[in-house]
Structures are given as C-alpha cells and as structure tokens.
Design a protein around this motif. Structure first.
Motif, PDB file in Angstrom:
ATOM      1  N   UNK A   6       0.854  -1.106  -0.301  1.00 36.45           N
ATOM      2  CA  UNK A   6       0.061   0.094  -0.190  1.00 36.45           C
ATOM      3  C   UNK A   6       0.804   1.125  -0.178  1.00 36.45           C
ATOM      4  N   UNK A   7       1.614   1.456   0.481  1.00 36.64           N
ATOM      5  CA  UNK A   7       2.515   2.318   0.344  1.00 36.64           C
ATOM      6  C   UNK A   7       3.195   2.762  -0.111  1.00 36.64           C
ATOM      7  N   UNK A   8       4.085   1.574  -1.098  1.00 37.31           N
ATOM      8  CA  UNK A   8       4.597   1.659  -2.628  1.00 37.31           C
ATOM      9  C   UNK A   8       3.340   2.280  -3.042  1.00 37.31           C
ATOM     10  N   UNK A  40       1.916   6.410  -7.091  1.00 38.56           N
ATOM     11  CA  UNK A  40       0.987   7.976  -7.597  1.00 38.56           C
ATOM     12  C   UNK A  40       1.222   9.007  -7.216  1.00 38.56           C
ATOM     13  N   UNK A  41       1.735   9.672  -5.794  1.00 36.18           N
ATOM     14  CA  UNK A  41       2.209  10.554  -5.388  1.00 36.18           C
ATOM     15  C   UNK A  41       3.419  11.126  -6.552  1.00 36.18           C
ATOM     16  N   UNK A  42       4.724  10.075  -6.755  1.00 36.36           N
ATOM     17  CA  UNK A  42       5.627  10.325  -7.987  1.00 36.36           C
ATOM     18  C   UNK A  42       4.990  10.653  -9.187  1.00 36.36           C
ATOM     19  N   UNK A  49       4.432  14.120 -13.434  1.00 32.35           N
ATOM     20  CA  UNK A  49       3.417  15.363 -14.631  1.00 32.35           C
ATOM     21  C   UNK A  49       3.234  16.296 -14.130  1.00 32.35           C
ATOM     22  N   UNK A  50       2.563  17.229 -13.393  1.00 37.03           N
ATOM     23  CA  UNK A  50       3.151  18.340 -13.180  1.00 37.03           C
ATOM     24  C   UNK A  50       4.335  19.189 -13.613  1.00 37.03           C
ATOM     25  N   UNK A  51       6.245  18.557 -12.976  1.00 38.25           N
ATOM     26  CA  UNK A  51       6.989  18.818 -12.969  1.00 38.25           C
ATOM     27  C   UNK A  51       6.893  18.465 -14.490  1.00 38.25           C
ATOM     28  N   UNK A  52       6.732  17.773 -15.410  1.00 36.02           N
ATOM     29  CA  UNK A  52       6.621  17.729 -17.091  1.00 36.02           C
ATOM     30  C   UNK A  52       6.172  18.841 -17.799  1.00 36.02           C
ATOM     31  N   UNK A  53       4.772  19.324 -17.162  1.00 37.66           N
ATOM     32  CA  UNK A  53       3.678  20.103 -17.743  1.00 37.66           C
ATOM     33  C   UNK A  53       4.940  21.314 -17.657  1.00 37.66           C
TER      34      UNK A  53
END
Length: 160
Positions: free
Chosen positions: A35-37, A42-44, A49-53
C-alpha cells in the motif's frame, strides 16, 4: 535429574498458534508495504506530471521567443543582422543554464539547444556569405520530437 512426565505431551496447538501469528504479521507487513509503495508511486507520478508540464511550458516559451528573434534577424536590414545575431547569445546562455525538473525536460532542453546551436552556425555562414539561405532548421520541431519520444518511453523503466 529431572525427567519428563510421560503423561504430558508438548502442546501442538501452541506451535500452530505461533506459526499462524507469524504468518499473519508477515501478511500485514507485506500488505502495508504494498500500500505504501503504491501510494508513493501515485504521488511521484503526479509530481512528475506537474513538473513535466512546467518543463514543457518553459521550453515551448523559450522556443517561441527564439523563433521570433530569429525571424526578426532574418527580416532585418543586412547591416543590422550581425548585431542581432550576437544578441542571440544571451538567449542561448539562458537556455543552457535552464534547470529541467524532469529527465524528459533535460532531454528536450538538450535537443532544443542542439537545434539552436545548429541554427546559429548556419546563420553565421549565411552572414559570412559562405552559403545561401536555403536550409530549414526547425527548433520547435526538434523540441516537439524530443517531447514525443520522451512521452513514448515514459514508464518503460518501471517493472512491477
């Protein structure tokens, strides 16, 4: 000397109970780790995605600015062109020093930088009358091709 009483046998139920508890603890630890992984993955992914945008936006802005400046240079009077070519140097330095947030952004910056450098060499040759203006160097296409290649390879290094 003490002897075991032949009437009492070691309890097999205690051994089974201990084994079940160990298995249950291992299962809970394994499920928690999974679950943690998954949540970290998902967070990463969201963060990437935000950084690439943001990288894509910055690079497209730089490419648009570069294209406008090169068009201005090409349409300037002949005597003003060498000065305008030299004025492009700070833009090249700005592109070279721009820090990408993602590996894709880094690769796209390098592709754009290579195309920009090729354009500058070509423009120097044209202004020196070593060649006639005929080549079509498209910095925006180099950037977009790099971004498409990166998008097609995205996630290829992850094996779950």
């Amino acid at each position: 000397m003490t002897e075991l009483d032949p009437q009492t046998e070691p309890s097999k139920a205690n051994g089974r109970r201990t084994a079940l508890i160990v298995i249950l603890v291992a299962f809970v630890a394994s499920a928690t780790t999974a679950i943690l992984a998954i949540s970290e993955s998902h967070r990463a992914r969201k963060s990437d995605a935000a950084a690439l945008s943001a990288d894509v936006s910055d690079l497209r802005g730089m490419a648009a600015d570069w294209t406008a400046r090169v068009d201005d240079l090409e349409h300037a009077p002949v005597d003003a062109q060498p000065a305008r070519l030299e004025a492009l140097k700070p833009r090249i330095d700005q592109l070279a020093s721009w820090k990408a947030r993602t590996p894709c952004g880094h690769d796209a910056r390098d592709a754009l930088r290579a195309s920009v450098d090729t354009r500058v060499l070509y423009l120097r040759r044209v202004l020196a009358k070593e060649t006639v203006p005929e080549a079509r160097i498209d910095e925006r296409r180099a950037l977009e091709d790099s971004l498409k290649r990166c998008a097609s390879e995205q996630g290829a290094d992850v094996n779950i």
